[in-house]
Design an enzyme around this catalytic site. Sequence first.
Site, PDB file in Angstrom:
ATOM      1  N   LYS A  53      56.535  39.106  31.640  1.00  0.00           N
ATOM      2  CA  LYS A  53      57.378  38.673  32.757  1.00  0.00           C
ATOM      3  C   LYS A  53      56.643  38.860  34.073  1.00  0.00           C
ATOM      4  CE  LYS A  53      61.714  39.704  31.915  1.00  0.00           C
ATOM      5  NZ  LYS A  53      62.769  40.749  31.721  1.00  0.00           N
ATOM      6  N   ARG A 124      63.783  45.078  36.106  1.00  0.00           N
ATOM      7  CA  ARG A 124      63.675  44.294  34.873  1.00  0.00           C
ATOM      8  C   ARG A 124      62.539  44.811  34.012  1.00  0.00           C
ATOM      9  NH1 ARG A 124      62.867  38.364  37.133  1.00  0.00           N
ATOM     10  NH2 ARG A 124      63.538  37.857  35.008  1.00  0.00           N
ATOM     11  N   GLY A 133      66.877  40.935  24.070  1.00  0.00           N
ATOM     12  CA  GLY A 133      67.971  41.874  23.870  1.00  0.00           C
ATOM     13  C   GLY A 133      67.556  43.326  23.787  1.00  0.00           C
ATOM     14  N   MET A 135      65.619  45.196  25.933  1.00  0.00           N
ATOM     15  CA  MET A 135      65.568  45.934  27.185  1.00  0.00           C
ATOM     16  C   MET A 135      66.670  45.423  28.100  1.00  0.00           C
ATOM     17  SD  MET A 135      62.776  47.688  26.804  1.00  0.00           S
ATOM     18  CE  MET A 135      61.368  47.637  25.715  1.00  0.00           C
ATOM     19  N   ARG A 376      58.129  31.694  30.564  1.00  0.00           N
ATOM     20  CA  ARG A 376      57.298  32.169  29.455  1.00  0.00           C
ATOM     21  C   ARG A 376      57.194  31.041  28.450  1.00  0.00           C
ATOM     22  NH1 ARG A 376      62.012  36.238  27.611  1.00  0.00           N
ATOM     23  NH2 ARG A 376      63.549  34.649  27.177  1.00  0.00           N
ATOM     24  N   HIS A 494      72.417  34.992  22.046  1.00  0.00           N
ATOM     25  CA  HIS A 494      71.583  35.888  21.238  1.00  0.00           C
ATOM     26  C   HIS A 494      71.302  35.302  19.853  1.00  0.00           C
ATOM     27  CE1 HIS A 494      70.937  39.392  18.534  1.00  0.00           C
ATOM     28  NE2 HIS A 494      70.138  39.762  19.505  1.00  0.00           N
ATOM     29  N   ARG A 616      45.526  32.452 -15.017  1.00  0.00           N
ATOM     30  CA  ARG A 616      45.770  33.643 -15.835  1.00  0.00           C
ATOM     31  C   ARG A 616      46.044  33.163 -17.252  1.00  0.00           C
ATOM     32  NH1 ARG A 616      48.667  34.349 -10.942  1.00  0.00           N
ATOM     33  NH2 ARG A 616      48.253  36.327  -9.900  1.00  0.00           N
ATOM     34  N   ARG A 672      40.361  33.269 -15.767  1.00  0.00           N
ATOM     35  CA  ARG A 672      40.234  34.698 -16.079  1.00  0.00           C
ATOM     36  C   ARG A 672      40.578  34.959 -17.542  1.00  0.00           C
ATOM     37  NH1 ARG A 672      44.207  38.805 -13.219  1.00  0.00           N
ATOM     38  NH2 ARG A 672      45.672  37.953 -14.730  1.00  0.00           N
ATOM     39  N   GLU A 799      37.640  44.271  -8.615  1.00  0.00           N
ATOM     40  CA  GLU A 799      39.004  44.772  -8.431  1.00  0.00           C
ATOM     41  C   GLU A 799      39.139  46.256  -8.679  1.00  0.00           C
ATOM     42  OE1 GLU A 799      41.708  42.880 -11.170  1.00  0.00           O
ATOM     43  OE2 GLU A 799      40.119  42.550 -12.622  1.00  0.00           O
ATOM     44  N   SER A 818      35.053  37.245  -7.474  1.00  0.00           N
ATOM     45  CA  SER A 818      36.341  36.911  -6.897  1.00  0.00           C
ATOM     46  C   SER A 818      37.065  38.233  -6.679  1.00  0.00           C
ATOM     47  CB  SER A 818      37.133  36.017  -7.840  1.00  0.00           C
ATOM     48  OG  SER A 818      38.420  35.827  -7.317  1.00  0.00           O
ATOM     49  N   THR A 821      42.366  41.349  -5.138  1.00  0.00           N
ATOM     50  CA  THR A 821      42.807  42.355  -4.165  1.00  0.00           C
ATOM     51  C   THR A 821      44.111  43.043  -4.553  1.00  0.00           C
ATOM     52  OG1 THR A 821      43.621  40.485  -2.881  1.00  0.00           O
ATOM     53  CG2 THR A 821      41.586  41.512  -2.142  1.00  0.00           C
ATOM     54  N   ASP A 823      44.740  44.495  -7.631  1.00  0.00           N
ATOM     55  CA  ASP A 823      44.301  45.718  -8.297  1.00  0.00           C
ATOM     56  C   ASP A 823      43.368  46.523  -7.404  1.00  0.00           C
ATOM     57  OD1 ASP A 823      45.733  45.826 -10.609  1.00  0.00           O
ATOM     58  OD2 ASP A 823      44.380  44.499 -11.713  1.00  0.00           O
ATOM     59  N   CYS A 885      41.402  36.151  -4.977  1.00  0.00           N
ATOM     60  CA  CYS A 885      42.483  35.551  -5.758  1.00  0.00           C
ATOM     61  C   CYS A 885      43.729  36.424  -5.819  1.00  0.00           C
ATOM     62  CB  CYS A 885      42.000  35.212  -7.167  1.00  0.00           C
ATOM     63  SG  CYS A 885      41.436  36.651  -8.074  1.00  0.00           S
ATOM     64  N   TYR A 905      36.050  30.796  -0.329  1.00  0.00           N
ATOM     65  CA  TYR A 905      37.416  30.292  -0.511  1.00  0.00           C
ATOM     66  C   TYR A 905      38.439  31.419  -0.632  1.00  0.00           C
ATOM     67  CZ  TYR A 905      37.079  31.476  -5.468  1.00  0.00           C
ATOM     68  OH  TYR A 905      36.954  32.162  -6.638  1.00  0.00           O
TER      69      TYR A 905
HETATM   70  P1  ADP Z   1      65.826  39.516  29.942  1.00  0.00           P
HETATM   71  O1  ADP Z   1      64.453  39.960  29.608  1.00  0.00           O
HETATM   72  O2  ADP Z   1      66.885  40.154  29.134  1.00  0.00           O
HETATM   73  O3  ADP Z   1      65.931  38.047  30.062  1.00  0.00           O
HETATM   74  P2  ADP Z   1      65.651  39.568  32.794  1.00  0.00           P
HETATM   75  O4  ADP Z   1      64.884  40.645  33.479  1.00  0.00           O
HETATM   76  O5  ADP Z   1      65.010  38.256  32.697  1.00  0.00           O
HETATM   77  O6  ADP Z   1      66.091  40.121  31.390  1.00  0.00           O
HETATM   78  O7  ADP Z   1      67.002  39.461  33.553  1.00  0.00           O
HETATM   79  C1  ADP Z   1      68.144  38.868  33.016  1.00  0.00           C
HETATM   80  C2  ADP Z   1      68.809  37.991  34.028  1.00  0.00           C
HETATM   81  O8  ADP Z   1      69.074  38.678  35.218  1.00  0.00           O
HETATM   82  C3  ADP Z   1      67.958  36.835  34.430  1.00  0.00           C
HETATM   83  O9  ADP Z   1      68.138  35.762  33.575  1.00  0.00           O
HETATM   84  C4  ADP Z   1      68.442  36.505  35.817  1.00  0.00           C
HETATM   85  O10 ADP Z   1      69.441  35.547  35.787  1.00  0.00           O
HETATM   86  C5  ADP Z   1      68.976  37.813  36.312  1.00  0.00           C
HETATM   87  N1  ADP Z   1      68.010  38.286  37.269  1.00  0.00           N
HETATM   88  C6  ADP Z   1      66.851  38.909  37.031  1.00  0.00           C
HETATM   89  N2  ADP Z   1      66.180  39.110  38.172  1.00  0.00           N
HETATM   90  C7  ADP Z   1      66.933  38.606  39.170  1.00  0.00           C
HETATM   91  C8  ADP Z   1      66.781  38.495  40.588  1.00  0.00           C
HETATM   92  N3  ADP Z   1      65.706  38.954  41.208  1.00  0.00           N
HETATM   93  N4  ADP Z   1      67.758  37.913  41.260  1.00  0.00           N
HETATM   94  C9  ADP Z   1      68.859  37.433  40.634  1.00  0.00           C
HETATM   95  N5  ADP Z   1      69.059  37.492  39.326  1.00  0.00           N
HETATM   96  C10 ADP Z   1      68.113  38.084  38.586  1.00  0.00           C
HETATM   97 MG    MG Z   2      64.804  36.933  31.175  1.00  0.00          MG
HETATM   98 MG    MG Z   3      68.838  41.300  28.761  1.00  0.00          MG
END
Ligand code: ADP
Ligand code: MG
Ligand code: MG
Length: 930
Positions: A53, A124, A133, A135, A376, A494, A616, A672, A799, A818, A821, A823, A885, A905
């Site tokens: 990020k 963040r 999900g 962090m 990303r 999610h 085999r 074999r 082997e 050959s 892996t 055995d 193999c 191979y």
């Molecule tokens: P995750 O890795 O779970 O996507 P993010 O750090 O991307 O977490 O944050 C989740 C959401 O929080 C983002 O999708 C965004 O909408 C909101 N957010 C993050 N940073 C900012 C910011 N500087 N201003 C406003 N909203 C933010």
């Molecule tokens: Mg995000």
């Molecule tokens: Mg999040």
Amino acid sequence: MAKKTTAKKPAGKKPAAKKPAAKASAKGPKYVYTWGAGKADGNGSMKNLLGGKGANLAEMTRINLPVPPGFTITTEVCTYYYDNKRTYPASLQAQMEAGVVNMEKIMGTKFGATNGMPLLLAVRSGARDSMPGMMDTILNLGLNDQSVLALVEATKNERFAWDCYRRFIQMFGDVVMGVQKREGEDHDPFEHTIHTFKHEKYHGDVEDSKLTAADQQELVKRFKALVKDRTGKAFPNNPWDQLRGAAGAVFGSWMNDRAKVYRAKYNIPSEWGTAVNVQAMVFGNTGDTSGSGVAFTRNPANGVNEFYGEFLINAQGEDVVAGVRTPEPVLKLKDAMPKSYAELLKVRATLEKHFKDVQDIEFTVQEGKLFMLQTRNGKRTAAAALKFSIDMVKEKLISWETAVMRNPADQLEQLLAPIFDLNEVKKATVIATGLPAGPGAATGKVYFNADRAVQAAEKGEKVLLVRVETSPEDLRGMIAAEGILTARGGVSSHAALVARQMGKVCVCGAASLEINYDKKTVTVAGKSYGEGDYLSIDGTIGAVYAGQIATAPSEIIAGLLNGDKASQATEKFKSYVQLMKWCAQATKLSVRTNADTPEQTRQAIAFGAVGIGLTRTEHMFFEGDRIDAMREMILAGNLADREAALAKLLPYQRDDFFGIFKALKGFPATIRFLDPPLHEFLPNSKEAQLDLAKKLGVAVEKIEHRVHELHEFNPMLGFRGCRLGIKFPEITRMQARAVLEAAADATKAGFKAKPEIMIPLVGFKKELDLQVEIVHEVAAAVQKEKKTKINYSVGTMIEIPRGALTADEIAHTAEFFSFGTNDLTQTTLGMSRDDSGSFLGAYQESEIMKKNPFASIDQTGVGQLMQIAIEKGRQTRPDIKLGICGEHGGDPDSVKFCHKLGLSYVSCSPYRVPVARLAAAQAAIADSKK
Ligand code: ADP
Ligand code: MG
Ligand code: MG
């Protein structure tokens, strides 16, 4: 693995950290990297140091996209934190203060201001690769009882200010102070507080947007009381205490259970650590000219080149993915905010051009102004990966080599996965529709909770996990399930995210499903289905069907193996064929197959195998009444009887080999000789023994006696492999004759047979000598009898460790090696594969080994023995042919390792051939780029 996203800048493996760190001031190493107003300390190639990020926020800033300013605390601080009893380096605070000052300058606001507009922060997390999900983000940090009033004053938007404060206490209270659902509680305590308040004041569940400033203020009061009550501590008022606490929580979450489970599944080392991003807030919740959204630059489920995502008006980012309100498709932004939409489309194009890959973006619009908050490389299904890669070559955005690299080898099997049988689907009833979030077909018994789904799957049931919506707690259940079905949530929910990543079949947001967790039922169109009932989902189109539906082979399988014309005309099939053509162009390592029958051989050749790496022969002895002749041979008390029984087996074997040679169309076959211990062929139950006695006309006691005699305490290390042929040379003689006669016949019939006879379990040169002598003798005889020359060779399997260590001696006799892996792993690790189930899990959890060594080669240990054998083998015989193999031949990492070792191979089961070809091509391309 951190994906390389920037084309121009060097994406070195070493964090670029080292250089700036050396340059850093007298105050110590550089721990904080700032970005904002077109300038950034970091860039997109610095993912190891800044996390994904942070690196990309810096990169987007550099290319002048509208990114709110901020700074990244490096992953080195995370490492420091865990190495030093959860404390920070001394110079960090001063560097953070400088980072905050930089933001204040750019934003024209002040952190903790009680007068004028306060600077609010988003804290963040950011590992190298996103970990959905895992962090938690904290928004609106810096607010307290005084600065919230300043915010009211500065914005003249009371509702907004208190909404921000309320959100902040909720997120901080949860993530940092740990106010969470307790055991036995059904609801998150903050959500419960909101719920209770709404019912008190509005007598029902009103939307959050209906809450007034006074309501939000009341909630702030109740939230603070809740925090005090649950933790015994007051909510921190000092913005710097808040910031340090939040950063610590991000570092702390790197070691939470969910993060560990995720890392274990994706083999992410814990040493990588996470970075922390601190960024100025922009606000999507100021009113109807603001909003937040997430989008992909192309469709990540099926690969179509269309803008794909969703947004919410008057919302902060977390609302979009939280599933509280249902977001709108991003295309509708065109009507809602035409100017921002046009700008967003421009950003979409800029990003693809710059990163040369499909991007997954997060954005916020504040009063008509667009801000980019994240980009990303988008996670994608195998189908989408294939389409992206083919399309982007056509668009001249990437080279064909890059296209090959963009298709993850371990996902390729998704493309080969079955689809629903067309005729069966016509008969089935669609009971609901949702969003097609993970393509493919899945049928299974319904379970409504992850634990029960896991239990059922462990019992061997096919399971569909059905939830209102999923959350990270459901991860284990999602892994265990064939497919995932949710009633709520959009394309960035999610469930959709995880399904895309894991290649699970998924339908989400099937709104007509009424799920009752207490009763364990899902009701739709007046009909209820309980746990254990079957449902079927098609994640390619988003359909939910009642009952079980039979599946049919995917277009690729149907096109390749059955020559189905309609399948061959599909885009998916053509794209696959194109990809494999590129693979053939790149690869150094060829791919063979492990096949015991002409049918398997034919399939593997259709998948592109160029020979058999392992046949085999013992499998052939089990079919039909051959097993009787085999048993007769084993029971024989003397040579004459044994030879008589073997003579009965000879024609069967010869026919089998002939069939295989025919299917091979001139490709070589490594065959074999008999390997398993003889007792595996004898019946164990009294009943079966009586049967056999009758058939063979011998006393049952004789059979019992022989079974008893052949019993071994440790069969894996017992009387097997070449040890059988050493004690009973007549077995080797018969097998050699069968192979060579078949080869002679095949050659006469016009298929060039190339048998490579392989003697198993050799640890001593003399063992091989004795067996090879027999083969040559028989060959001379057969060639004379059949008046034809046979193109054959004799080699051995490496082997057991002694074989590897004495490979220089063995290579005097062996024309090829050959690596067996399976055995070799068992004997090197001193670990029985079949018994390892009871402890391997614990070993992997303790990170003694990162991967199951029976699935992916233990490169340090077993790999070293392979290396020794190769070196020594080549000393004696420089052009010795080398292959592998074991099961490992179909594992992408192992294939890449074999490329590195310079094998000629790998060999794997027929359906793994495409995966191995892709992995081999990728290894060659990665090599040529070095
Ligand atoms: P995750 O890795 O779970 O996507 P993010 O750090 O991307 O977490 O944050 C989740 C959401 O929080 C983002 O999708 C965004 O909408 C909101 N957010 C993050 N940073 C900012 C910011 N500087 N201003 C406003 N909203 C933010
Ligand atoms: Mg995000
Ligand atoms: Mg999040």
